[in-house]
Design a protein around this motif. Structure first.
Motif, PDB file in Angstrom:
ATOM      1  N   GLY A  29       0.757  -1.328  -0.043  1.00 53.24           N
ATOM      2  CA  GLY A  29       0.106  -0.093  -0.088  1.00 53.24           C
ATOM      3  C   GLY A  29       0.862   1.088   0.039  1.00 53.24           C
ATOM      4  O   GLY A  29       0.315   2.328  -0.240  1.00 53.24           O
ATOM      5  N   GLY A  30       2.117   1.296   0.088  1.00 53.18           N
ATOM      6  CA  GLY A  30       3.123   2.326  -0.080  1.00 53.18           C
ATOM      7  C   GLY A  30       3.027   2.861  -1.575  1.00 53.18           C
ATOM      8  O   GLY A  30       2.747   2.212  -2.393  1.00 53.18           O
ATOM      9  N   ALA A  31       3.729   4.059  -1.473  1.00 55.79           N
ATOM     10  CA  ALA A  31       3.623   4.753  -2.612  1.00 55.79           C
ATOM     11  C   ALA A  31       4.867   4.184  -3.578  1.00 55.79           C
ATOM     12  O   ALA A  31       4.363   4.093  -4.789  1.00 55.79           O
ATOM     13  N   VAL A  82      10.974   3.282   3.661  1.00 58.16           N
ATOM     14  CA  VAL A  82      10.247   3.421   2.213  1.00 58.16           C
ATOM     15  C   VAL A  82       8.606   3.901   2.506  1.00 58.16           C
ATOM     16  O   VAL A  82       8.402   4.567   1.521  1.00 58.16           O
ATOM     17  N   ASN A  83       8.272   3.476   3.433  1.00 59.83           N
ATOM     18  CA  ASN A  83       6.763   3.855   3.705  1.00 59.83           C
ATOM     19  C   ASN A  83       6.592   5.334   3.803  1.00 59.83           C
ATOM     20  O   ASN A  83       5.546   6.038   3.547  1.00 59.83           O
ATOM     21  N   MET A  84       7.697   6.053   4.231  1.00 54.45           N
ATOM     22  CA  MET A  84       7.874   7.691   4.556  1.00 54.45           C
ATOM     23  C   MET A  84       7.716   8.237   3.158  1.00 54.45           C
ATOM     24  O   MET A  84       7.394   9.849   3.050  1.00 54.45           O
ATOM     25  N   ARG A 218      17.742   7.550   6.254  1.00 52.40           N
ATOM     26  CA  ARG A 218      16.638   8.507   6.081  1.00 52.40           C
ATOM     27  C   ARG A 218      16.208   8.850   4.624  1.00 52.40           C
ATOM     28  O   ARG A 218      17.100   9.293   4.093  1.00 52.40           O
ATOM     29  N   ALA A 219      14.957   8.138   4.179  1.00 48.50           N
ATOM     30  CA  ALA A 219      14.920   8.394   2.943  1.00 48.50           C
ATOM     31  C   ALA A 219      14.065   9.692   2.514  1.00 48.50           C
ATOM     32  O   ALA A 219      13.584  10.249   3.444  1.00 48.50           O
ATOM     33  N   SER A 220      14.486  10.437   1.630  1.00 47.76           N
ATOM     34  CA  SER A 220      13.950  11.812   1.377  1.00 47.76           C
ATOM     35  C   SER A 220      12.538  11.620   1.240  1.00 47.76           C
ATOM     36  O   SER A 220      11.819  10.987   0.349  1.00 47.76           O
TER      37      SER A 220
END
Length: 224
Positions: A29-31, A82-84, A218-220
């Motif tokens: 369900g993530g982008a 990744v979900n962020m 930390r993912a952008s």
């Protein structure tokens, strides 16, 4: 969780098949499009000591000749990062082709950059050849990301073409590339230290991880 997917008594380790299932379940369900076999399919290689998931390096451990495992907490952290990420499919970055032929990697200890991997996959084989190629040699994913689902190819005139990926995916893959480079540098430093002192750390997971630890990835989540 059953014994078939956990490595009991080994500091929270789970098998690679369990890690794949966990990765899919947490990122569903993530982008960002992800694959369902990030640990099992090329280019992932547990024997290298790590697997890339999003912008994170997940260390792999094999104790006493048993099955490979990873820390469940690291898989969960990678999935959370990744979900962020928010992805705008209309905000694209061109990734090639820019002329020339991707160079073969002459150093087996060095990773092949993700841009080179995609260029080789797309330039060296026609569509028919890619479809007929063996599963072992197919570029299934990059850092657990299903790049094919986000990939856009634009035809220009009759022969020219352009390749695009969403900016969020490009940033995530760049982050993974940077994390991998730092991990390998730390691993080489450990090897040199061992060669100099003649001592090596015991195979306990906690001590092994400490020697090659990275700061939290930390993912952008912002766009320029």
């Amino acid at each position: 969780m059953s014994e078939s997917v956990t490595l009991a008594g080994r500091g929270g380790l789970i098998t690679l098949s369990a890690a794949d299932a966990l990765w899919v379940g947490l990122t569903n369900g993530g982008a960002v499009p992800i694959v369902c076999a990030a640990f099992a399919h090329f280019p992932a290689d547990a024997g290298a000591g790590y697997v890339l998931l999003g912008g994170c390096v997940v260390g792999t451990v094999r104790a006493h000749g048993g099955p490979w495992g990873v820390l469940e907490s690291e898989v969960r952290q990678a999935a959370a990062e990744v979900n962020m990420v928010a992805m705008d499919c209309r905000d694209l970055v061109r990734i090639g082709p820019f002329g020339g032929t991707p160079k073969q990697n002459q150093n087996n200890a060095a990773p092949l950059r993700w841009r080179q991997r995609i260029a080789r996959e797309l330039q060296e084989k026609s569509d028919a050849e890619r479809a007929a190629s063996s599963e072992d040699g197919r570029l299934h994913h990059l850092a657990g990301i299903d790049w094919r689902r986000a990939f856009v190819e634009e035809a220009r005139h009759r022969t020219a073409r352009a390749w695009w990926l969403p900016r969020a995916v490009v940033r995530l893959l760049d982050l993974a590339e940077h994390a991998e480079t730092r991990w390998l540098q730390a691993a080489r430093t450990d090897q040199k230290t061992t060669a100099t002192t003649g001592r090596c750390e015991p195979p306990a997971v906690g001590r092994r991880r400490a020697s090659t630890a990275l700061p939290p990835c930390r993912a952008s989540t912002t766009e320029n």
